[in-house]
Design a protein around this motif. Structure first.
Motif, PDB file in Angstrom:
ATOM      1  N   LEU A  94      -5.150  -3.903   8.162  1.00 43.85           N
ATOM      2  CA  LEU A  94      -4.355  -3.575   6.968  1.00 43.85           C
ATOM      3  C   LEU A  94      -5.137  -3.746   5.670  1.00 43.85           C
ATOM      4  O   LEU A  94      -4.606  -4.188   4.658  1.00 43.85           O
ATOM      5  CB  LEU A  94      -3.070  -4.418   6.935  1.00 43.85           C
ATOM      6  CG  LEU A  94      -2.024  -4.005   7.977  1.00 43.85           C
ATOM      7  CD1 LEU A  94      -0.921  -5.057   8.088  1.00 43.85           C
ATOM      8  CD2 LEU A  94      -1.381  -2.658   7.622  1.00 43.85           C
TER       9      LEU A  94
ATOM     10  N   THR B  87      -6.095  -0.260   9.125  1.00 42.84           N
ATOM     11  CA  THR B  87      -6.945  -0.315   7.925  1.00 42.84           C
ATOM     12  C   THR B  87      -7.331   1.106   7.502  1.00 42.84           C
ATOM     13  O   THR B  87      -7.470   1.999   8.340  1.00 42.84           O
ATOM     14  CB  THR B  87      -8.185  -1.188   8.219  1.00 42.84           C
ATOM     15  OG1 THR B  87      -7.800  -2.553   8.115  1.00 42.84           O
ATOM     16  CG2 THR B  87      -9.347  -0.915   7.270  1.00 42.84           C
ATOM     17  N   CYS B  88      -7.494   1.297   6.190  1.00 35.63           N
ATOM     18  CA  CYS B  88      -7.782   2.626   5.623  1.00 35.63           C
ATOM     19  C   CYS B  88      -9.086   2.602   4.819  1.00 35.63           C
ATOM     20  O   CYS B  88      -9.258   1.740   3.958  1.00 35.63           O
ATOM     21  CB  CYS B  88      -6.668   3.037   4.656  1.00 35.63           C
ATOM     22  SG  CYS B  88      -5.033   3.081   5.399  1.00 35.63           S
TER      23      CYS B  88
ATOM     24  N   CYS C 243      -5.452  -7.591   5.004  1.00 36.26           N
ATOM     25  CA  CYS C 243      -4.658  -7.293   3.808  1.00 36.26           C
ATOM     26  C   CYS C 243      -5.468  -7.297   2.516  1.00 36.26           C
ATOM     27  O   CYS C 243      -4.885  -7.349   1.436  1.00 36.26           O
ATOM     28  CB  CYS C 243      -3.489  -8.259   3.656  1.00 36.26           C
ATOM     29  SG  CYS C 243      -2.441  -8.326   5.108  1.00 36.26           S
ATOM     30  N   VAL C 244      -6.784  -7.250   2.614  1.00 32.76           N
ATOM     31  CA  VAL C 244      -7.605  -7.156   1.396  1.00 32.76           C
ATOM     32  C   VAL C 244      -7.479  -5.742   0.813  1.00 32.76           C
ATOM     33  O   VAL C 244      -7.366  -4.765   1.547  1.00 32.76           O
ATOM     34  CB  VAL C 244      -9.080  -7.470   1.726  1.00 32.76           C
ATOM     35  CG1 VAL C 244     -10.024  -6.981   0.622  1.00 32.76           C
ATOM     36  CG2 VAL C 244      -9.259  -8.957   1.970  1.00 32.76           C
ATOM     37  N   GLY C 245      -7.512  -5.652  -0.511  1.00 26.42           N
ATOM     38  CA  GLY C 245      -7.562  -4.364  -1.184  1.00 26.42           C
ATOM     39  C   GLY C 245      -8.800  -4.272  -2.055  1.00 26.42           C
ATOM     40  O   GLY C 245      -9.020  -5.145  -2.901  1.00 26.42           O
TER      41      GLY C 245
ATOM     42  N   GLN D 178      -7.439  -2.036   2.621  1.00 22.40           N
ATOM     43  CA  GLN D 178      -7.589  -0.780   1.898  1.00 22.40           C
ATOM     44  C   GLN D 178      -8.954  -0.772   1.211  1.00 22.40           C
ATOM     45  O   GLN D 178      -9.251  -1.653   0.397  1.00 22.40           O
ATOM     46  CB  GLN D 178      -6.465  -0.632   0.868  1.00 22.40           C
ATOM     47  CG  GLN D 178      -6.769   0.249  -0.319  1.00 22.40           C
ATOM     48  CD  GLN D 178      -6.939   1.723   0.043  1.00 22.40           C
ATOM     49  OE1 GLN D 178      -6.830   2.106   1.199  1.00 22.40           O
ATOM     50  NE2 GLN D 178      -7.222   2.534  -0.924  1.00 22.40           N
TER      51      GLN D 178
END
Lengths: 328, 328, 328
Positions: free
Chosen positions: A219, A198-199, A237-239, A221
């Motif tokens: 993962l 994750t970023c 996988c959330v943005g 963002q």
């Protein structure tokens, strides 16, 4: 690896209806459990699995006491799921040696970084100048914390996490892009968990903020200048695009996207794979997902969808005609 | 950390209406700025924030000169947002020491790799045999550049980037998959920025190509054989499938997906979370997102959507009936 | 780098119609191939490219023999795409030296990990206590395999892969979250390939399982307790939520999302960017994607979609009216 039932009750409480000397060799789901396992019933709708389970002991709510007793040993507690969570912690504390505090020799920690003596900096992590890592916080392995970013106490960052890469800031100029240097940092509160790879980007001017108790899966963002409120949880996988302001106690389902500069109130729940295109100021559950279908049916409906506005106009015309009493 | 207003004007130009000796201690948004901060007005629609701002100086366009002067010091420039971008660069250059050129001792650089003497290979990076890293390019930390991949000049690769992993090439055979070795590489032009944990796969036969000035945000997947044209920018979490051919000056919104073997013309703008399922040969803005709604409303509409094609047929039948003048 | 046509046939079989002494200098697509290249025709629909190709030799199916012969040398084989896959393997084996077995000195491998002597642990990988890495398996670089996770034989894990980070398990308690320690691990079969920066979480109680022959592309998230059946392949950016049970021989398109606790039968094919919200027990192709359109058309249709259920009610009312023979 084992615990006595009595040890569990001594540590975590609850009313034991059964033999305190029973040896628990594993924790398991109702379906997978054998006689040496302890399991739990989180909801009455799994009553059937309870009755069929071979578990040596089952953790249940008071309302299930009689049914559970009828089948064997049980532990009666107010909130079985919470109790089970604490039992996993007890189990791990007893059986898995924790990483000792300190900085792994393969990690690269700048002399200008501040790492609490009780923190764990795992193998091959990078902690840059001016970064601060709080008490009891664990960076598992291959985590980067960039310059001036602050991580609170008791946080857990999984492998591959990147805290403080540049936010995506660009000014257009004559067909090309001019970089906007990202002068803010990232501030992460206490008891925050961040999943693998994750970023969390650093802010453009002010800081990107994750408040206490935020839980992020893998993962994900998080764009620059975002605020994520206390105890909000996001699945994988959330943005979240730049400058979104997400309240406390929210949940964001896996693969959802939150566009930039939007505001989500406290207690907003976004379903998986939903795209949040406007601010949501009222708590509740929100969804926007194209329903899955067999491919042929989808093709027909998707083709029609591209003419939906026209269909409405045609419907209106018919309604008008009907209302006028004219059949041409 | 500070700059005099006069220093800013000397470096970047613009017409200063105010005291060149004013000390600027930070850059800030209009809302957050205090008297020691410089801010900017990127668009007249933020006029209200301008008038309410406590910023010591504001960067404005000529059309806002009078209003800005009325409230205090201002810097009049043709393009305030571009000027602000350059100011962030000036600020960073003055206050944050750049990583010195060279290869960090913890990086693993193959003897058969070619790294320009002015490049920065940060901690724990991997640069494989035959790879080339151009002048002034920075690999921040934990970046992998695989064999034979080429990175141009003045590029910036953020932590966790993977350039040149194998593309996803498989031939089916008796229910299993036979690997297609990926014999191409990745070629990246000049002035390209790649966000944290983004992946650019190597080509199957020819190379995957990112042209000059491409800007990619975090957690993006670029499949094998893809071409991304000059100055195209993609926001976080975009997925581009193999052999897609994306033109120059495009923008792809966060979480969008571009399917394989498609062609996007120059100047195509894809909205966030949109799935590109066909080639787009005409510049413009394209969208395909299910609108978010409260969950109950979504459920009703989504259920109906699965019968949309039938609805159209029923509408047609009614129209026919009406046209025939018959009411059965 | 070259091979004689005769060497190719000697190694891989097929009927050569042409000069065995021809020197093949590269593999290329029909369009890009020159006289020193070998190419292949995977499908008769590319016949036009075949006829226009300058390739020195083309791999074709028996049905294309005559047309292929007419233009020059060809190699007639039952399955040209499969043959081409094997040719890429032959090419790589001849020209690219494989990473030698062993543990790179920069990798951090716990003394309690079990790494087969024929495995490759590349630079800056982390292999934790109790992990097992099978024969011939390659961890390229910067891969983490967490404690007690098992990787079979002949697997290939690309840079940035994280195997065995904690699953996302949380119990709510008084507005905050209590961590459920993840006591399971990850078990990966033989011949599995995992793309760059993909994450496979460890199970909560039992293990997360990837069966033999599974192929995962980049930036995929596999949640805890998931099972992925034999030879199932997933394209980039897929998210699979916890406890999903995915059958064998499935394909999941890029960016698709599979919600938790669902079951997918063997042979289910999910289109790219589709959200699987219910179990699918019948093999077939399934899709759910909002069709892309120019932004203005999308806006009109999306706005109408929010009233679709009402439209159906209005249509019903008209139908009733028509059926009753009344025009009011």
């Amino acid at each position: 690896m084992s615990l006595l039932l009595g040890e569990i009750v001594a540590a975590l409480g609850g009313e034991l209806l059964g033999d305190a000397a029973m040896v628990v060799e594993r924790l398991a789901s109702l379906v997978a459990a054998g006689p040496a396992a302890i399991s739990f019933l989180s909801h009455p709708r799994y009553r059937k699995e309870l009755l069929a389970s071979r578990a040596g002991c089952v953790i249940v709510a008071p309302s299930m006491r009689d049914e559970a007793m009828a089948r064997g040993a049980c532990l009666v507690v107010d909130d079985p799921y919470l109790y089970f969570a604490r039992l996993t912690q007890l189990w791990k504390a007893r059986h898995a040696p924790a990483q000792p505090p300190g900085i792994h020799p393969s990690a690269v920690v700048d002399v200008g970084a501040h790492v609490d003596a009780t923190a764990v900096i795992g193998p091959l992590c990078v902690v840059e100048r001016g970064a601060r890592i709080g008490a009891g916080t664990v960076l598992k392995s291959r985590v980067t914390v960039s310059e001036d970013c602050v991580i609170g106490d008791r946080c857990l960052l999984h492998p591959g996490v990147v805290v403080g890469a540049d936010g995506f800031g660009l000014a257009p100029h004559e067909g090309a892009w001019v970089k906007i240097e990202q002068l803010g940092a990232v501030r992460i509160g206490n008891d925050v968990e961040i999943g693998a790879n994750t970023c969390i980007d650093r802010g453009a001017l002010e800081d990107t903020v994750l408040e206490d108790g935020v839980k992020l899966d893998n993962l994900i963002q998080i764009g620059h200048n975002v605020r994520v409120g206390r105890n909000t949880a996001m699945a994988g996988c959330v943005g979240v695009a730049g400058s979104a302001d997400i309240g406390a106690q929210c949940t964001i389902g896996g693969g959802a996207v939150v566009l930039g500069h939007l505001k989500l109130a406290d207690g907003v729940h976004v379903s998986a794979a939903t795209v949040v295109t406007r601010s949501i100021l009222k708590p509740g559950q929100y969804t926007g997902v194209f329903p899955i279908d067999d491919n042929a049916a989808w093709e027909r409906n998707a083709a029609t969808l591209r003419h939906l506005h026209q269909l409405r106009e045609r419907l209106r015309a018919l309604e008008k005609q009907a209302a006028s009493g004219l059949t041409p």
